[in-house]
Design a protein around this motif. Structure first.
Motif, PDB file in Angstrom:
ATOM      1  N   GLY A  96       7.484  -5.640  11.400  1.00 43.18           N
ATOM      2  CA  GLY A  96       6.652  -6.410  12.308  1.00 43.18           C
ATOM      3  C   GLY A  96       6.636  -7.865  11.901  1.00 43.18           C
ATOM      4  N   ARG A  97       5.574  -8.561  12.224  1.00 40.44           N
ATOM      5  CA  ARG A  97       5.441  -9.976  11.884  1.00 40.44           C
ATOM      6  C   ARG A  97       4.842 -10.083  10.489  1.00 40.44           C
ATOM      7  NH1 ARG A  97       2.558 -14.607  15.695  1.00 40.44           N
ATOM      8  NH2 ARG A  97       3.111 -16.404  14.366  1.00 40.44           N
ATOM      9  N   GLY A  98       5.685 -10.273   9.502  1.00 42.62           N
ATOM     10  CA  GLY A  98       5.235 -10.305   8.120  1.00 42.62           C
ATOM     11  C   GLY A  98       4.772  -8.954   7.624  1.00 42.62           C
ATOM     12  N   LEU A  99       5.233  -7.891   8.254  1.00 40.89           N
ATOM     13  CA  LEU A  99       4.774  -6.538   7.940  1.00 40.89           C
ATOM     14  C   LEU A  99       5.961  -5.574   7.909  1.00 40.89           C
ATOM     15  CD1 LEU A  99       1.765  -6.406  10.426  1.00 40.89           C
ATOM     16  CD2 LEU A  99       1.583  -6.697   7.949  1.00 40.89           C
ATOM     17  N   GLU A 100       5.822  -4.520   7.111  1.00 40.80           N
ATOM     18  CA  GLU A 100       6.804  -3.433   7.088  1.00 40.80           C
ATOM     19  C   GLU A 100       6.079  -2.122   6.846  1.00 40.80           C
ATOM     20  OE1 GLU A 100      10.796  -1.889   4.686  1.00 40.80           O
ATOM     21  OE2 GLU A 100       9.419  -3.307   3.726  1.00 40.80           O
ATOM     22  N   PHE A 101       6.546  -1.057   7.486  1.00 37.04           N
ATOM     23  CA  PHE A 101       6.042   0.285   7.223  1.00 37.04           C
ATOM     24  C   PHE A 101       7.238   1.214   7.049  1.00 37.04           C
ATOM     25  CE2 PHE A 101       4.218   4.435   7.837  1.00 37.04           C
ATOM     26  CZ  PHE A 101       2.897   4.315   7.422  1.00 37.04           C
ATOM     27  N   GLY A 102       7.287   1.908   5.911  1.00 39.96           N
ATOM     28  CA  GLY A 102       8.365   2.856   5.645  1.00 39.96           C
ATOM     29  C   GLY A 102       7.807   4.245   5.416  1.00 39.96           C
ATOM     30  N   ARG A 103       8.583   5.251   5.755  1.00 43.95           N
ATOM     31  CA  ARG A 103       8.141   6.635   5.601  1.00 43.95           C
ATOM     32  C   ARG A 103       9.301   7.501   5.131  1.00 43.95           C
ATOM     33  NH1 ARG A 103       9.638   5.760  10.858  1.00 43.95           N
ATOM     34  NH2 ARG A 103      10.451   7.604  11.943  1.00 43.95           N
ATOM     35  N   MET A 104       8.961   8.517   4.304  1.00 42.17           N
ATOM     36  CA  MET A 104       9.971   9.372   3.704  1.00 42.17           C
ATOM     37  C   MET A 104       9.386  10.761   3.511  1.00 42.17           C
ATOM     38  SD  MET A 104      11.313   6.822   0.693  1.00 42.17           S
ATOM     39  CE  MET A 104      11.791   5.128   1.053  1.00 42.17           C
ATOM     40  N   PRO A 105      10.175  11.812   3.757  1.00 38.33           N
ATOM     41  CA  PRO A 105       9.658  13.170   3.568  1.00 38.33           C
ATOM     42  C   PRO A 105       9.504  13.509   2.093  1.00 38.33           C
ATOM     43  CG  PRO A 105      12.001  13.243   4.057  1.00 38.33           C
ATOM     44  CD  PRO A 105      11.585  11.803   4.205  1.00 38.33           C
ATOM     45  N   LEU A 106       8.439  14.205   1.781  1.00 34.61           N
ATOM     46  CA  LEU A 106       8.257  14.761   0.438  1.00 34.61           C
ATOM     47  C   LEU A 106       8.485  16.266   0.429  1.00 34.61           C
ATOM     48  CD1 LEU A 106       5.163  12.892  -1.049  1.00 34.61           C
ATOM     49  CD2 LEU A 106       7.452  12.998  -2.029  1.00 34.61           C
ATOM     50  N   GLY A 107       8.741  16.846   1.588  1.00 37.64           N
ATOM     51  CA  GLY A 107       8.907  18.290   1.664  1.00 37.64           C
ATOM     52  C   GLY A 107       7.580  18.976   1.899  1.00 37.64           C
ATOM     53  N   GLY A 108       7.644  20.224   2.365  1.00 35.25           N
ATOM     54  CA  GLY A 108       6.420  20.974   2.628  1.00 35.25           C
ATOM     55  C   GLY A 108       5.623  20.300   3.721  1.00 35.25           C
ATOM     56  N   ASP A 109       4.362  20.047   3.452  1.00 32.13           N
ATOM     57  CA  ASP A 109       3.482  19.438   4.453  1.00 32.13           C
ATOM     58  C   ASP A 109       3.055  18.041   4.040  1.00 32.13           C
ATOM     59  OD1 ASP A 109       1.884  20.042   2.327  1.00 32.13           O
ATOM     60  OD2 ASP A 109       0.320  21.067   3.486  1.00 32.13           O
ATOM     61  N   TRP A 117       0.858  -1.182   0.000  1.00 32.92           N
ATOM     62  CA  TRP A 117       0.000   0.000   0.000  1.00 32.92           C
ATOM     63  C   TRP A 117       0.894   1.232   0.000  1.00 32.92           C
ATOM     64  CZ3 TRP A 117      -0.926  -4.200   3.153  1.00 32.92           C
ATOM     65  CH2 TRP A 117      -2.175  -4.831   3.049  1.00 32.92           C
ATOM     66  N   ARG A 118       0.466   2.258  -0.715  1.00 35.92           N
ATOM     67  CA  ARG A 118       1.234   3.500  -0.761  1.00 35.92           C
ATOM     68  C   ARG A 118       0.292   4.677  -0.568  1.00 35.92           C
ATOM     69  NH1 ARG A 118       3.562   0.258  -4.870  1.00 35.92           N
ATOM     70  NH2 ARG A 118       5.802  -0.100  -4.598  1.00 35.92           N
ATOM     71  N   GLY A 119       0.778   5.689   0.120  1.00 41.46           N
ATOM     72  CA  GLY A 119      -0.034   6.880   0.343  1.00 41.46           C
ATOM     73  C   GLY A 119       0.822   8.086   0.654  1.00 41.46           C
ATOM     74  N   ILE A 120       0.197   9.241   0.639  1.00 41.44           N
ATOM     75  CA  ILE A 120       0.874  10.501   0.965  1.00 41.44           C
ATOM     76  C   ILE A 120       0.075  11.195   2.055  1.00 41.44           C
ATOM     77  CG2 ILE A 120       1.573  12.772   0.122  1.00 41.44           C
ATOM     78  CD1 ILE A 120       1.986  11.499  -2.637  1.00 41.44           C
ATOM     79  N   TRP A 177       4.516   7.412   2.424  1.00 40.58           N
ATOM     80  CA  TRP A 177       4.678   6.184   3.194  1.00 40.58           C
ATOM     81  C   TRP A 177       4.283   4.973   2.346  1.00 40.58           C
ATOM     82  CZ3 TRP A 177       0.289   3.333   3.453  1.00 40.58           C
ATOM     83  CH2 TRP A 177      -0.945   3.996   3.424  1.00 40.58           C
ATOM     84  N   PHE A 178       4.835   3.825   2.722  1.00 42.07           N
ATOM     85  CA  PHE A 178       4.428   2.574   2.105  1.00 42.07           C
ATOM     86  C   PHE A 178       4.293   1.521   3.200  1.00 42.07           C
ATOM     87  CE2 PHE A 178       9.046   2.567   2.100  1.00 42.07           C
ATOM     88  CZ  PHE A 178       9.367   1.300   2.569  1.00 42.07           C
ATOM     89  N   ALA A 179       3.403   0.577   2.987  1.00 43.61           N
ATOM     90  CA  ALA A 179       3.144  -0.488   3.948  1.00 43.61           C
ATOM     91  C   ALA A 179       3.097  -1.806   3.196  1.00 43.61           C
ATOM     92  CB  ALA A 179       1.827  -0.246   4.680  1.00 43.61           C
ATOM     93  N   VAL A 180       3.748  -2.830   3.746  1.00 43.90           N
ATOM     94  CA  VAL A 180       3.879  -4.124   3.080  1.00 43.90           C
ATOM     95  C   VAL A 180       3.323  -5.214   3.979  1.00 43.90           C
ATOM     96  CG1 VAL A 180       5.467  -5.674   1.878  1.00 43.90           C
ATOM     97  CG2 VAL A 180       6.025  -3.229   2.070  1.00 43.90           C
ATOM     98  N   ALA A 181       2.604  -6.170   3.383  1.00 47.88           N
ATOM     99  CA  ALA A 181       2.072  -7.293   4.145  1.00 47.88           C
ATOM    100  C   ALA A 181       1.990  -8.516   3.254  1.00 47.88           C
ATOM    101  CB  ALA A 181       0.686  -6.968   4.702  1.00 47.88           C
ATOM    102  N   ASN A 182       2.151  -9.688   3.863  1.00 47.33           N
ATOM    103  CA  ASN A 182       1.916 -10.948   3.161  1.00 47.33           C
ATOM    104  C   ASN A 182       0.408 -11.137   3.004  1.00 47.33           C
ATOM    105  OD1 ASN A 182       4.698 -11.607   3.147  1.00 47.33           O
ATOM    106  ND2 ASN A 182       4.540 -12.396   5.235  1.00 47.33           N
TER     107      ASN A 182
END
Length: 403
Positions: A210-223, A191-194, A227-232
Motif C-alpha cells: 500500500g502507501r508506505g505499508l506492506e502486509f505479508g502472509r504465510m501458512p504455518l500448517g494446521g489451523d 507487527w507480527r502475529g499468528i 502474518w506480518f505488517a509493515v508501516a513507516n
C-alpha cells in the motif's frame, strides 16, 4: 605442522539467538567443545513466525538439523500467489513453478520458538548458559578470555574461538570497532502475529503493498497462518492496543487480510522497530573473535533474509574451521566468503524497503507501473541470486592429528 584435533578446541558463542545456536550446533558437530552464553534468564520461548528460503535450508542441512526443522514447518512457493495492491489488484504474478524447481527454490515457515527448540536440542546438555551477560572479551596469545556476569558474580572462561552473535546492538562489535556507528532506525516498524482457527493448508501466502505499508502472509500448517505488517512510523512509538492499530491500518484491505487480523489473539501481536547497520564493518574478524548474524550485518526485514544470512554465516564459519586447523587462517577464509555477500544483501534489503514503502503518490504510481512492466523472469532471477546459494562442503568428522 601437526593438526590440532577439533576435540581439543573450545569455543564460546556469545548470544543464544538463531545465529548463535546454529554456530554452536555446527561447531559441536565437528568436535568442538562449545559454551553458549545468553544474557536472557531463560531460553527464548516467544516470537511469531519465521520464513526460511532455500539458502537457509541448505545451511541448516550442512549443520545437521535441516530435516528436524522441516518436520516442524509448513512449505510454500516463494512469493506465494504473487504481489497485490490493497484493493486486491495484482501487481505481479506468482513465480514460475518450473523456474523454482530448476533452482530448487522453496520456502518453509515455522514459529521462532520451534526453530530455537530444534537448535537447542542438537546441543549437549549444559552447553547453553542463560543469565550470563558478557561484559568484555580479552585477546590472549592463542585465544580469548570471555568475562561475563551471572547471578552469583563475575565469571571468566577461556577459549580458542569466540563467536560474537550478540545481536544488532552488539557490545562486542562496539568494543572492537568503536568508530563504526551503531545501527540506525530504518524508518519502519513490523507487527507480527499468528492467526488461529483458520485454514492454514489453503493459504498460498503472498504480499500486498500500500502507501508506505506492506502486509505479508504465510501458512504455518494446521489451523494457523503467520502474518506480518509493515508501516513507516516514528522510532519507539508504542500503543496500548497494537492489534487495534494493525486493524486500523490494514483491516479494510482485500481478503483474507481482515480475516487474518481478526483471527489473531489481541495480546499476541508483537511489534518491533527495524534497525540496520548502515556503515558496513571493515572485517567480520578481530583476533580470535568472529562476528556473526545481526552483530556483523544487521539488516532490514525487507528481503526476509536476516535469520537466513545468520544461518549462512554459521555454516560457512563451521566449514572453514573444519577444513583449516589454524584458527586465524580459517577466520580469514570466513571473512573473505561472508562479507561481500552478506553486505550486498544488506544494501539490497535497504533498497527494497525504500522502493516498496514509499508514501509519495507519484513514486507509488511509478513503482506500480514499473512492477507491471517488469518481466517475471527478472524478478525470479533476483530471487535465485539470493536463494540459490550453496554452502561449502563440511566434513563432520573431527580433525585428527596428522601422521
Amino acid at each position: 605442522m601437526a593438526r590440532m584435533p577439533a576435540t581439543g578446541r573450545s569455543a564460546v558463542v556469545v548470544g543464544g539467538g538463531i545465529g548463535g545456536l546454529a554456530a554452536a550446533v555446527g561447531l559441536h558437530r565437528t568436535g568442538w567443545r562449545v559454551t553458549v552464553l545468553e544474557r536472557a534468564p531463560e531460553p527464548r520461548e516467544t516470537g511469531a513466525g519465521i520464513s526460511l528460503l532455500t539458502n537457509a535450508q541448505r545451511a541448516l542441512d550442512l549443520l545437521g538439523v535441516g530435516d528436524g526443522v522441516r518436520r516442524r514447518a509448513a512449505s510454500m512457493a516463494p512469493g506465494g500467489e504473487g504481489l497485490r495492491l490493497a484493493s486486491g489488484r495484482r501487481l505481479q504474478p506468482p513465480a514460475d513453478p518450473a523456474f523454482l524447481r530448476a533452482h530448487g527454490l522453496s520456502l518453509i515457515v515455522l514459529t521462532r520458538p520451534e526453530l530455537h527448540a530444534v537448535l537447542r536440542e542438537a546441543l549437549p546438555d549444559r552447553a547453553l548458559r542463560t543469565g550470563a551477560e558478557v561484559t568484555r572479551v580479552v585477546d590472549l596469545p592463542d585465544g580469548a578470555e570471555v568475562v561475563h556476569r551471572t547471578a552469583v558474580g563475575e565469571r571468566t572462561v577461556c577459549a580458542d574461538l569466540v563467536v560474537a552473535a550478540d545481536g544488532a546492538f552488539s557490545r562486542i562489535r562496539r568494543a572492537r570497532w568503536p568508530r563504526v556507528p551503531p545501527p540506525v532506525y530504518s524508518g519502519h516498524s513490523v507487527w507480527r502475529g499468528i492467526a488461529e482457527g483458520v485454514d492454514g493448508a489453503a493459504e498460498p501466502g503472498g504480499s500486498t503493498w500500500g502507501r508506505g505499508l506492506e502486509f505479508g502472509r504465510m501458512p504455518l500448517g494446521g489451523d494457523r497462518v503467520y502474518w506480518f505488517a509493515v508501516a513507516n512510523t516514528p522510532e519507539g512509538l508504542r500503543l496500548a492496543d497494537e492489534h487495534a492499530e494493525v486493524r486500523r491500518r490494514f483491516g479494510h484491505w482485500h481478503h483474507p487480510v481482515p480475516e487474518l487480523i481478526a483471527a489473531t489473539p489481541a495480546g499476541r501481536v508483537l511489534r518491533h522497530d527495524v534497525y540496520e547497520l548502515a556503515r558496513p564493518l571493515p572485517s567480520y574478524v578481530s583476533g580470535r573473535v568472529a562476528m556473526l548474524g545481526d552483530a556483523a550485518h544487521a539488516m532490514t526485514s525487507d528481503l526476509g533474509q536476516g535469520a537466513c544470512q545468520a544461518l549462512e554465516d554459521a555454516a560457512v564459519l563451521c566449514a572453514a574451521l573444519a577444513a583449516e586447523p589454524d584458527v586465524p587462517t580459517a577466520l580469514a577464509h570466513y571473512d573473505e566468503q561472508r562479507r561481500p555477500r552478506s553486505q550486498g544483501i544488506v544494501e539490497a534489503s535497504r533498497r527494497m524497503g525504500e522502493f516498496k514503502l514509499t508514501e509519495h503518490r507519484w513514486r507509488i504510481l511509478r513503482r506500480n507501473a514499473r512492477l507491471r512492466r517488469t518481466p517475471p523472469t527478472a524478478s525470479q532471477q533476483g530471487l535465485a541470486a539470493v536463494g540459490d546459494w550453496h554452502p561449502p562442503a563440511l566434513d563432520p568428522t573431527p580433525l585428527r592429528e596428522a601422521t
